[in-house]
Design an enzyme around this catalytic site. Structure first.
Site, PDB file in Angstrom:
ATOM      1  N   ILE A  15    -106.128 114.390  -1.684  1.00 52.35           N
ATOM      2  CA  ILE A  15    -107.061 113.989  -2.733  1.00 52.35           C
ATOM      3  C   ILE A  15    -106.478 112.903  -3.631  1.00 52.35           C
ATOM      4  O   ILE A  15    -107.183 112.293  -4.428  1.00 52.35           O
ATOM      5  CB  ILE A  15    -107.489 115.220  -3.565  1.00 52.35           C
ATOM      6  CG1 ILE A  15    -108.769 114.913  -4.349  1.00 52.35           C
ATOM      7  CG2 ILE A  15    -106.361 115.665  -4.505  1.00 52.35           C
ATOM      8  CD1 ILE A  15    -109.414 116.126  -4.966  1.00 52.35           C
ATOM      9  N   ASP A 148    -104.244 127.532  -0.920  1.00 54.23           N
ATOM     10  CA  ASP A 148    -103.379 127.626   0.259  1.00 54.23           C
ATOM     11  C   ASP A 148    -102.327 128.709   0.031  1.00 54.23           C
ATOM     12  O   ASP A 148    -101.707 128.771  -1.037  1.00 54.23           O
ATOM     13  CB  ASP A 148    -102.654 126.300   0.520  1.00 54.23           C
ATOM     14  CG  ASP A 148    -103.590 125.187   0.940  1.00 54.23           C
ATOM     15  OD1 ASP A 148    -104.744 125.482   1.286  1.00 54.23           O
ATOM     16  OD2 ASP A 148    -103.154 124.013   0.915  1.00 54.23           O
ATOM     17  N   LYS A 188    -121.772 116.931  -7.189  1.00 49.35           N
ATOM     18  CA  LYS A 188    -121.761 118.383  -7.326  1.00 49.35           C
ATOM     19  C   LYS A 188    -120.465 118.846  -7.993  1.00 49.35           C
ATOM     20  O   LYS A 188    -119.367 118.427  -7.614  1.00 49.35           O
ATOM     21  CB  LYS A 188    -121.904 119.056  -5.960  1.00 49.35           C
ATOM     22  CG  LYS A 188    -123.116 118.593  -5.158  1.00 49.35           C
ATOM     23  CD  LYS A 188    -124.420 118.792  -5.920  1.00 49.35           C
ATOM     24  CE  LYS A 188    -124.800 120.240  -6.080  1.00 49.35           C
ATOM     25  NZ  LYS A 188    -126.131 120.412  -6.739  1.00 49.35           N
ATOM     26  N   CYS A 381     -84.421  97.768  11.209  1.00 48.57           N
ATOM     27  CA  CYS A 381     -83.755  98.905  11.847  1.00 48.57           C
ATOM     28  C   CYS A 381     -83.845  98.793  13.376  1.00 48.57           C
ATOM     29  O   CYS A 381     -83.173  97.957  13.968  1.00 48.57           O
ATOM     30  CB  CYS A 381     -84.334 100.220  11.334  1.00 48.57           C
ATOM     31  SG  CYS A 381     -83.272 101.642  11.672  1.00 48.57           S
ATOM     32  N   MET A 384     -84.227  95.317  14.517  1.00 58.46           N
ATOM     33  CA  MET A 384     -83.038  94.500  14.728  1.00 58.46           C
ATOM     34  C   MET A 384     -82.394  94.832  16.070  1.00 58.46           C
ATOM     35  O   MET A 384     -81.956  93.947  16.815  1.00 58.46           O
ATOM     36  CB  MET A 384     -82.009  94.707  13.616  1.00 58.46           C
ATOM     37  CG  MET A 384     -80.840  93.725  13.730  1.00 58.46           C
ATOM     38  SD  MET A 384     -79.389  94.111  12.732  1.00 58.46           S
ATOM     39  CE  MET A 384     -78.316  94.866  13.971  1.00 58.46           C
ATOM     40  N   GLU A 405     -78.660 104.509  22.983  1.00 56.09           N
ATOM     41  CA  GLU A 405     -79.622 105.554  22.612  1.00 56.09           C
ATOM     42  C   GLU A 405     -80.702 105.681  23.679  1.00 56.09           C
ATOM     43  O   GLU A 405     -81.145 106.782  23.999  1.00 56.09           O
ATOM     44  CB  GLU A 405     -80.264 105.234  21.267  1.00 56.09           C
ATOM     45  CG  GLU A 405     -81.350 106.226  20.856  1.00 56.09           C
ATOM     46  CD  GLU A 405     -82.138 105.797  19.625  1.00 56.09           C
ATOM     47  OE1 GLU A 405     -82.901 106.623  19.110  1.00 56.09           O
ATOM     48  OE2 GLU A 405     -81.999 104.633  19.198  1.00 56.09           O
ATOM     49  N   HIS A 507     -83.346  99.185   5.794  1.00 58.16           N
ATOM     50  CA  HIS A 507     -84.781  99.273   5.501  1.00 58.16           C
ATOM     51  C   HIS A 507     -85.088  98.606   4.162  1.00 58.16           C
ATOM     52  O   HIS A 507     -85.187  99.287   3.132  1.00 58.16           O
ATOM     53  CB  HIS A 507     -85.225 100.739   5.466  1.00 58.16           C
ATOM     54  CG  HIS A 507     -85.251 101.401   6.803  1.00 58.16           C
ATOM     55  ND1 HIS A 507     -86.365 101.384   7.614  1.00 58.16           N
ATOM     56  CD2 HIS A 507     -84.290 102.080   7.478  1.00 58.16           C
ATOM     57  CE1 HIS A 507     -86.096 102.046   8.739  1.00 58.16           C
ATOM     58  NE2 HIS A 507     -84.843 102.474   8.678  1.00 58.16           N
ATOM     59  N   GLU A 509     -87.794  97.561   3.044  1.00 61.05           N
ATOM     60  CA  GLU A 509     -89.106  97.950   2.509  1.00 61.05           C
ATOM     61  C   GLU A 509     -88.996  99.005   1.414  1.00 61.05           C
ATOM     62  O   GLU A 509     -89.852  99.083   0.529  1.00 61.05           O
ATOM     63  CB  GLU A 509     -90.021  98.457   3.633  1.00 61.05           C
ATOM     64  CG  GLU A 509     -89.608  99.745   4.311  1.00 61.05           C
ATOM     65  CD  GLU A 509     -88.702  99.558   5.522  1.00 61.05           C
ATOM     66  OE1 GLU A 509     -88.679 100.459   6.382  1.00 61.05           O
ATOM     67  OE2 GLU A 509     -88.020  98.520   5.594  1.00 61.05           O
TER      68      GLU A 509
END
Length: 544
Positions: A15, A148, A188, A381, A384, A405, A507, A509
């Protein structure tokens, strides 16, 4: 002594509690108050670090290396204040702490229960943020929706919190939804009434209601909501759907949210300075020419997986007076259909982070396309790492080159595991995480953009550039423009002679802010803007 605000949500999930909490933080800071915001997440994971991006979205990394909910990114961007691992609390971490204390004998043989031990641990976490942040106001967002079962310990904890502080030292803000029913032609209020009733049954009476809607709320409706929910009409704050999250603080300021919070907390309502924020929103709403940016990723079906990357691009576009025309490109589609058909016409390409084999060849193809077509490129990351693999395969001629990896048995592991990661078994919280310094090469594009010799950036990875290939890399037209202070780790690379081709292991960002965009993203958008037609005749020529 700190004051406390608790933000809960009702009726539906997602929300916008996080944006309300972040916006309130912005408004309080604009009045000169120091603010810290924490998130209580009701899942049993210790942190979101090992969760799928499709389920959780982005993992936001704090300065001290905590893997946290993406809402902490909103908190940092809105308040321009760094959060820490203390600002992220999960049910898993709470139970882990309580069980560890029980195993050590800290409870002196007592029966360990949800009340008082779990709720007490939650309250202690909130107090810890107040003690360590030196904040005037600590805002706590409770994840989930009232009703919840998972959220009950948190709601009980914030109910108990009244006994820890004075009544004028805390405020309860409840965010709720007013759905519009087309057949009746009205908003409502019944779902909001029932949500507040549920909250009251737990023992919490909200002081302020923030009511989400897709159309304006008139005074009569506000009075009705206030009357049924037991809050003053002036404490019913409308929150109309906005065209940008950055417009929400301005709307909530007009609705009186901050004034009502300060009134409940018995704090002085200083003059607000939102001029720079309002100017930023005006620039966002009145941009210059659009730049087409392709975001080539693995998780593009869920945009929240790259939330900070998208926001960093927006910040850079605001700074450069450009509109962001973002194209979500699935890396696997590039593998199937080729890069040119999906990327042709793009002004810039961004390849963000990720894990695993899926989509990697598509990312590599996108990077090759950007390199050969001389289209501005930024890799982050894994972006690169795939740029290095692209170089190894297509420039250096290293057949089968890849990351250890992705293929542990490769004959050319141009990306390999960090030495300190060799014996790590657990996946959660064990990567190279948090802020590390990076030394930039004088004369490099990166040095020009940052304007500094040493920068500090946030990391989240296990694998790094393999220094066995460093000389070959440098001999083929590339530059290593950023390294760790000891020179051992390659953190930033760029391609000489290219309009803009940079890739970093960290990173960036996570450090971009609306009023202070990150240099690497600003540089990308500036380079992309250079590809736009400079005159009407050029535009006609390009379309032809």
């Amino acid at each position: 002594m700190a004051k406390f605000v608790f933000v809960t949500g009702g009726v539906v999930s997602s929300i916008g509690k996080g944006i309300v909490a972040a916006s309130l933080g912005r408004l309080l800071k604009s009045r000169g108050y120091r603010v810290s915001i924490l998130k209580l997440d009701p899942y049993l994971n210790v942190d979101p670090g090992t969760m799928s991006p499709f389920q959780h979205g982005e993992v936001f990394v704090t300065e001290d290396g905590a893997e946290t909910d993406l809402d902490l990114g909103h908190y940092e961007r809105f308040t321009d204040t760094a959060m820490s691992r203390l600002n992220s609390v999960t049910t898993g971490s709470v139970y882990q702490s309580v069980i560890n204390k029980e195993r050590r004998g800290d409870y002196n043989g007592g029966t360990v229960q949800v009340i008082p031990h779990i709720t007490g641990e939650i309250r202690e976490r909130i107090h810890r943020v107040a003690a360590n942040s030196n904040a005037d106001v600590v805002i706590t967002e409770i994840g989930g929706t009232v009703g919840d079962i998972e959220s009950l310990p948190y709601l009980e904890a914030i109910r108990e919190f009244r006994g820890d502080v004075g009544r004028n030292d805390l405020a309860y803000v409840h965010v709720t939804l007013l759905p519009y029913i087309g057949t009746s032609g009205e908003l409502k209020t019944k779902p909001t009434q029932h949500s507040v009733k549920e909250l009251r049954s737990i023992g919490i009476q909200p002081d302020i209601l923030v009511c989400r809607s897709d159309r304006p709320i008139d005074d009569e409706l506000k009075a009705k909501i206030g009357g049924f929910c037991g809050v003053p009409t002036k404490a019913v704050v409308p929150s109309l759907d906005a065209d940008s999250i950055y417009a929400v603080p301005i709307a909530l300021e007009k609705g009186g949210l901050c004034r009502q919070v300060l009134d409940v907390l018995s704090l002085q309502d200083h003059e607000s300075d939102m001029a720079s924020w309002e100017a930023l929103v005006q620039k966002l709403r009145n941009p210059g020419p659009a730049v087409k940016v392709a975001l080539v990723g693995k998780y593009v079906q869920l945009n929240d997986a790259y939330l900070s990357v998208v926001e960093a691009l927006r910040h850079a576009c605001i700074h450069c007076d450009s509109a962001l025309d973002l194209h979500w490109i699935c890396a696997e589609q590039i593998e199937e259909n080729g890069a040119d058909g999906l990327l042709k016409g793009m002004d810039a390409v961004v390849v963000p982070g990720g894990f695993g084999n899926r989509g990697v060849d598509g990312k590599i193809a996108a990077i090759r396309w950007a390199r050969e077509q001389r289209v501005p490129f930024l890799g982050l990351c894994l972006g690169m790492q795939t740029a290095v693999i692209e170089w190894a395969r297509n420039t250096a001629g290293l057949v089968g080159a890849t990351s250890a990896e992705l293929e542990p048995a490769t004959t050319h592991p141009v990306i390999h595991l960090l030495p300190e990661q060799q014996d790590v078994v657990d996946l959660g919280g064990t990567m190279r995480l948090g802020v590390y310094p990076c030394r930039l090469s004088p004369g490099s594009k990166a040095h020009e953009l940052y304007g500094e010799e040493v920068v500090y950036e946030r990391h989240r990875h296990r694998y790094e550039f393999n220094n066995a290939y460093r000389n070959l890399f440098l001999e083929s037209g590339y530059e290593i423009s950023g390294v760790s202070p000891d020179g051992r780790l390659v953190e930033l690379i760029e391609l000489k002679g290219h309009p803009y081709f940079l890739a970093c292991q960290y990173h960036p960002e996570f450090l971009s802010r609306p009023g202070r965009p990150h240099p690497l993203f600003t540089g990308l958008i500036q380079a992309a803007s250079q590809r736009l037609p400079q005159s009407p005749s050029e535009a006609i020529s390009q379309r032809a």
